[in-house]
Design a protein around this motif. Structure first.
Motif, PDB file in Angstrom:
ATOM      1  N   ARG A 105      37.437  41.919  10.692  1.00  0.00           N
ATOM      2  CA  ARG A 105      36.871  42.474   9.316  1.00  0.00           C
ATOM      3  C   ARG A 105      37.975  42.498   8.228  1.00  0.00           C
ATOM      4  O   ARG A 105      38.239  43.540   7.605  1.00  0.00           O
ATOM      5  CB  ARG A 105      36.165  43.871   9.551  1.00  0.00           C
ATOM      6  N   VAL A 118      47.310  48.262   3.578  1.00  0.00           N
ATOM      7  CA  VAL A 118      48.485  48.368   3.976  1.00  0.00           C
ATOM      8  C   VAL A 118      49.485  49.350   3.483  1.00  0.00           C
ATOM      9  O   VAL A 118      50.140  49.972   4.389  1.00  0.00           O
ATOM     10  CB  VAL A 118      49.120  46.799   3.870  1.00  0.00           C
ATOM     11  N   LEU A 194      43.732  55.542  -0.911  1.00  0.00           N
ATOM     12  CA  LEU A 194      42.468  55.576  -0.215  1.00  0.00           C
ATOM     13  C   LEU A 194      41.194  55.295  -1.148  1.00  0.00           C
ATOM     14  O   LEU A 194      40.595  54.482  -0.795  1.00  0.00           O
ATOM     15  CB  LEU A 194      42.341  56.795   0.471  1.00  0.00           C
TER      16      LEU A 194
HETATM   17  C1  HEM Z   1      44.886  56.890   6.558  1.00  0.00           C
HETATM   18  C2  HEM Z   1      44.475  55.561   6.655  1.00  0.00           C
HETATM   19  C3  HEM Z   1      43.038  55.331   6.320  1.00  0.00           C
HETATM   20  C4  HEM Z   1      41.890  55.585   6.147  1.00  0.00           C
HETATM   21  C5  HEM Z   1      41.547  57.229   6.193  1.00  0.00           C
HETATM   22  C6  HEM Z   1      40.798  54.759   5.903  1.00  0.00           C
HETATM   23  C7  HEM Z   1      39.327  54.874   5.850  1.00  0.00           C
HETATM   24  C8  HEM Z   1      38.330  53.903   5.843  1.00  0.00           C
HETATM   25  C9  HEM Z   1      37.185  54.204   5.566  1.00  0.00           C
HETATM   26  C10 HEM Z   1      36.621  55.493   5.399  1.00  0.00           C
HETATM   27  C11 HEM Z   1      36.431  53.065   5.761  1.00  0.00           C
HETATM   28  C12 HEM Z   1      35.155  52.665   5.413  1.00  0.00           C
HETATM   29  C13 HEM Z   1      34.354  52.622   6.808  1.00  0.00           C
HETATM   30  C14 HEM Z   1      32.759  52.629   6.483  1.00  0.00           C
HETATM   31  O1  HEM Z   1      32.360  53.496   5.900  1.00  0.00           O
HETATM   32  O2  HEM Z   1      32.323  51.504   6.979  1.00  0.00           O
HETATM   33  C15 HEM Z   1      37.583  51.900   5.849  1.00  0.00           C
HETATM   34  C16 HEM Z   1      37.437  50.625   5.908  1.00  0.00           C
HETATM   35  C17 HEM Z   1      38.171  49.469   6.101  1.00  0.00           C
HETATM   36  N1  HEM Z   1      39.579  49.797   6.340  1.00  0.00           N
HETATM   37 FE1  HEM Z   1      40.383  51.529   6.288  1.00  0.00          FE
HETATM   38  N2  HEM Z   1      41.460  53.508   6.137  1.00  0.00           N
HETATM   39  C18 HEM Z   1      42.956  53.563   6.354  1.00  0.00           C
HETATM   40  C19 HEM Z   1      43.753  52.693   6.613  1.00  0.00           C
HETATM   41  C20 HEM Z   1      43.681  51.535   6.704  1.00  0.00           C
HETATM   42  C21 HEM Z   1      44.648  50.453   7.009  1.00  0.00           C
HETATM   43  C22 HEM Z   1      46.092  50.650   7.087  1.00  0.00           C
HETATM   44  C23 HEM Z   1      43.972  49.149   6.859  1.00  0.00           C
HETATM   45  C24 HEM Z   1      44.566  47.779   7.383  1.00  0.00           C
HETATM   46  C25 HEM Z   1      45.722  47.376   7.058  1.00  0.00           C
HETATM   47  C26 HEM Z   1      42.605  49.440   6.912  1.00  0.00           C
HETATM   48  C27 HEM Z   1      41.713  48.344   7.008  1.00  0.00           C
HETATM   49  C28 HEM Z   1      40.295  48.666   6.603  1.00  0.00           C
HETATM   50  C29 HEM Z   1      39.204  47.543   6.485  1.00  0.00           C
HETATM   51  C30 HEM Z   1      39.540  46.115   6.661  1.00  0.00           C
HETATM   52  C31 HEM Z   1      38.166  48.162   6.170  1.00  0.00           C
HETATM   53  C32 HEM Z   1      36.565  47.376   5.866  1.00  0.00           C
HETATM   54  C33 HEM Z   1      35.694  47.439   7.094  1.00  0.00           C
HETATM   55  C34 HEM Z   1      34.426  46.726   6.717  1.00  0.00           C
HETATM   56  O3  HEM Z   1      34.567  45.851   5.770  1.00  0.00           O
HETATM   57  O4  HEM Z   1      33.264  47.053   7.278  1.00  0.00           O
HETATM   58  N3  HEM Z   1      42.408  50.850   6.492  1.00  0.00           N
HETATM   59  N4  HEM Z   1      38.674  52.404   5.990  1.00  0.00           N
END
Ligand code: HEM
Ligand code: SF4
Ligand code: SF4
Lengths: 528, 180
Positions: A105, A118, A194
């Motif tokens: 994803r 990142v 975020l």
């Molecule tokens: C404290 C750190 C993080 C929090 C709290 C967070 C939180 C979230 C949340 C709430 C979503 C939405 C999920 C949904 O409702 O379907 C999300 C999606 C996503 N996050 Fe994070 N995230 C964090 C760090 C990261 C990091 C470090 C990466 C990658 C380097 C990342 C990559 C992604 C990706 C690719 C999605 C998209 C998923 C999709 O397209 O369905 N996240 N994140």
């Protein structure tokens, strides 16, 4: 290859956790939300600690000791919350990143969410390091010296930073004021990051389910009471910190700096960051084309915009002569080509005349007209009776599992790309005797809402819904993962038996759903 | 319409399973927040840190301008001497109990080599009595030293002993010692 193994591992683990937690409480489905939950706990406990914290080279340590020991029941617990929720944040983040990677994803328009993730990782780690520094115990002293030497290695600071931590005389109270400012500012920056992270996500899940939240909170309370967070001996620049109880979630790089070298750790950090940043564009390439709007068929109802999981559709004032207020407009750089919008579009109905079958919105690579052609061709080829038509998706149970089952299969990128009227069409035109709808396991949809929207459409809770006249006993849904082809086969067999039972004219009940006794009997019969 | 899903676990069993998972996460958090411990420095050794920054002399001394030369300068640029910016590298020697522990020529920092030279080195030593000798050259001379210091020290295990250089205090400065 690695990705495949990881994905399989997650699918396996998710299924196991489903049996314990159910899909609604399964922590793996709410990692992001869990991250936010930990973040808020860290924030609230941090405010409490800040009230009692004194900035200064000797008073800092004493104020933390006071909280830990004299006020253990409140301040101490808050301190432990602050530490363990921070650790939980890193743990959750790591699993979240690996999971998004495993499921791929990060490609196409999702690059944005990935790339903006990142810096969050960097900011979270930096927050933790400055936090350990504030306590000004021997661990803090060690962190101070090694961090300073790490930055000094770059050779861009006139006077080496490490000289601030040479002797007790060189220490400066003002430095602590700066440090606490950083320790508050960096997490706030992370929060901002975020917010950016979620800009392309419709209705992001940022609050964990109540069950999961309660469980996590209770776990933190228990951990805080069983193993309260404590300090090392106070910092003493005349002594060398020797025995260090590192928090590996935040400080794992520190031993590496001493074992390898400062330069090597700079190289590792830069390489990892760079690799993460380019990962979305590495092969295989992202090929799907974004959805297109056919204004002549769009009535501006807004259902597509409602259902789009990636904020890719905006409703805009009408730009043509048609007597509607609004029209749908797709932002192609946000569209992930799930097709859910086509499934939501009322004019996307196979009951229209062939020449008319132009919906308001659809995927150019799988148009609604093509879908009807596929449906008719597939159903014409069914030989085994009762005739079963399977609507599947590319991410759930694999269609290969159905080879030789006698059922016809039509796959789409997402099960919610299927306009419900197609189910009606297949049954009312007598193209099939039963329709099985299958997609990703509950809570795991590749496109976030596909199985949820589908269920709601069938159950009449979401527009456009499946018409009431459609006999529900001739419809099945199965939410199964890519590892669960066998479950799909089993379900087809059971469905066929049930449909067979329906065909038999029974005294007193034409299209009634057979109960389990009857089903067993029918099964026994079919085996004779 | 009917749904087929894997058979749900009886409630108490499911809660028990959840407790086990939460417990595992708690163990993971609790354990790696302090363990395994990192023994980064042998407790029965002492450490000596040689750390200072210092600007060496100019490679070529400043030259007084003649009256005519001053007159040629624009009125707001007039000064009495011209100086090259470049500094000499420092040469430092540290010996312990008569043996060389460290010696280096420290280049000046900065693109035009006009900044302070820096050193920050840590040495692990056996505790006990030692004789320290430090010497440094910060001028263009080829031999001999501009600063020299000797000191008898008594290091205890775990001690961090710092050697600094502060010309305003007359040269090398030694960290706090046992009893001093
Ligand atoms: C404290 C750190 C993080 C929090 C709290 C967070 C939180 C979230 C949340 C709430 C979503 C939405 C999920 C949904 O409702 O379907 C999300 C999606 C996503 N996050 Fe994070 N995230 C964090 C760090 C990261 C990091 C470090 C990466 C990658 C380097 C990342 C990559 C992604 C990706 C690719 C999605 C998209 C998923 C999709 O397209 O369905 N996240 N994140
Ligand atoms: S295909 Fe449709 S629903 Fe899916 S992301 Fe694109 S516009 Fe949104
Ligand atoms: S669902 Fe179809 S008709 Fe409704 S606004 Fe979207 S494109 Fe137009």
């Amino acid at each position: 290859m690695i990705r495949g193994i990881l994905a399989n591992g997650f699918l396996w683990l998710e299924a196991r956790l489903d049996t314990l937690f159910g899909a609604r409480w399964n922590p793996l489905y709410q990692l992001g939300a869990l991250g936010f939950f930990y973040y808020w706990i860290v924030a609230v406990s941090g405010i409490y600690l800040y009230i009692f914290f004194d900035t200064g080279t000797t008073v800092a340590y004493e104020s933390v000791e006071y909280l830990t020991h004299e006020q253990w029941y409140l301040g101490g617990v808050q301190r432990s919350f602050h530490r363990y929720a921070s650790d939980g944040l890193v743990l959750m983040m790591a699993v979240h990143v690996v999971r998004e990677y495993a499921y791929g994803r990060l490609k196409g328009p999702r690059w944005f969410t990935w790339v903006t993730g990142v810096p969050i990782a960097g900011l979270v780690i930096a927050s933790g390091i400055t936090g350990y520094w504030l306590v000004w115990d021997q661990l803090a002293q060690y962190i101070a010296i090694v961090t300073a030497e790490w930055f000094d290695w770059l050779g861009i600071f006139g006077d080496p930073i490490v000289r601030n931590f040479l002797t007790p005389e060189s220490l400066d109270d003002r430095f602590f004021t700066l440090l606490i400012f950083i320790h508050i500012a960096v997490p706030l920056l992370a929060l901002l990051a975020l917010w950016i992270h979620l800009q392309r996500i419709t209705r992001p899940a940022i609050n964990p389910n109540r069950g999961l939240a309660v469980g996590t909170f209770v776990m933190l309370v228990a951990l805080s009471l069983i193993k309260p967070a404590v300090s090392h001996a106070p910092a003493d620049l005349v002594a060398v910190p020797t025995h260090l109880q590192l928090d590996w979630y935040y400080l794992a790089a520190y031993p590496l700096m001493e074992i390898l070298s400062y330069g090597a750790v700079w190289a590792i950090v830069l390489t990892v960051t760079l690799v993460l940043l380019v990962l979305p564009w590495l092969p295989p390439r992202w090929k799907p084309r974004p959805a297109v709007v056919h204004l002549e068929s769009c009535n501006g109802c807004g259902r597509c915009a409602d259902d789009c999981p990636y904020e890719a559709i905006l409703m805009r004032p009408r730009s043509d002569e048609l007597p509607f207020e609004q029209e749908a407009r797709v932002n192609p750089s946000l569209c992930i080509s799930c097709g859910i919008c086509a499934g939501a579009c009322p004019p996307a109905t196979p009951f229209r005349r062939k020449s008319d079958l132009v919906p308001g919105i659809e995927l150019p690579d799988l148009t609604v007209a093509t879908l009807r052609d596929q449906l008719e061709a597939a159903c014409a080829g069914i030989e085994l009776k009762p005739r079963i038509l399977v609507f599947g998706c590319d991410h759930g149970a694999p269609r290969q599992a159905l080879e030789g089952s006698g059922a016809a299969v039509i796959n789409q990128p997402c099960i919610a790309a299927l306009p419900p009227s197609f189910i009606d069409y297949a049954l009312s035109r007598n193209l099939a005797d039963g329709v099985l709808i299958t997609g990703c396991r509950e809570g795991t949809c590749e496109f976030r809402f596909g199985n949820e929207w589908t269920t709601q459409r069938i159950e009449g809770q979401r527009d456009p819904y499946l018409r009431k006249r459609v006999p529900r006993e001739r419809i099945r849904t199965l939410w199964a993962s890519a590892r669960e082809g066998a479950r799909l086969c089993e379900e087809i067999r059971a469905f066929r038996d049930d449909l067979q039972a329906l065909e038999r004219p029974e005294p007193g009940g034409g299209g009634r759903v057979p109960d389990s006794e009857e089903r067993k009997a029918a099964k026994a019969e079919s085996h004779v | 319409m009917s749904k087929l899903s894997s058979k749900p676990l009886p409630k108490p069993l499911a809660y028990l399973g959840q407790a086990v998972v939460y417990g595992a996460v708690a163990v993971l958090l609790g354990y790696f927040s302090t363990s395994p411990a990192y023994e980064r420095f042998p407790a029965d050794k002492a450490q000596l840190v040689l750390s200072f920054t210092h600007i060496g002399e100019r490679t070529t001394p400043c030259r007084k301008l003649t009256r005519e030369e001053i007159a040629e300068l624009a009125a707001n640029m007039r000064r009495s001497e011209v100086c090259e910016r470049e500094r000499v590298p420092l040469y430092v020697e540290l010996s312990l109990d008569g043996e060389d522990l460290y010696s280096a020529s420290l280049a000046p920092t900065g693109l035009s080599r006009d900044g302070a030279a820096q050193v920050h080195e840590r040495f692990t030593l056996a505790p006990g009595q030692h004789h320290l000798r430090l010497a440094m050259r910060d001028s263009a001379r080829e031999t001999g030293f501009d600063y020299e210091s000797e000191l008898a020290i008594e290091l205890r295990p775990g001690q961090n002993f710092v050697v600094d250089f502060r010309p305003e205090f007359g040269g090398f400065r030694f960290g706090r010692q046992e009893g001093s």
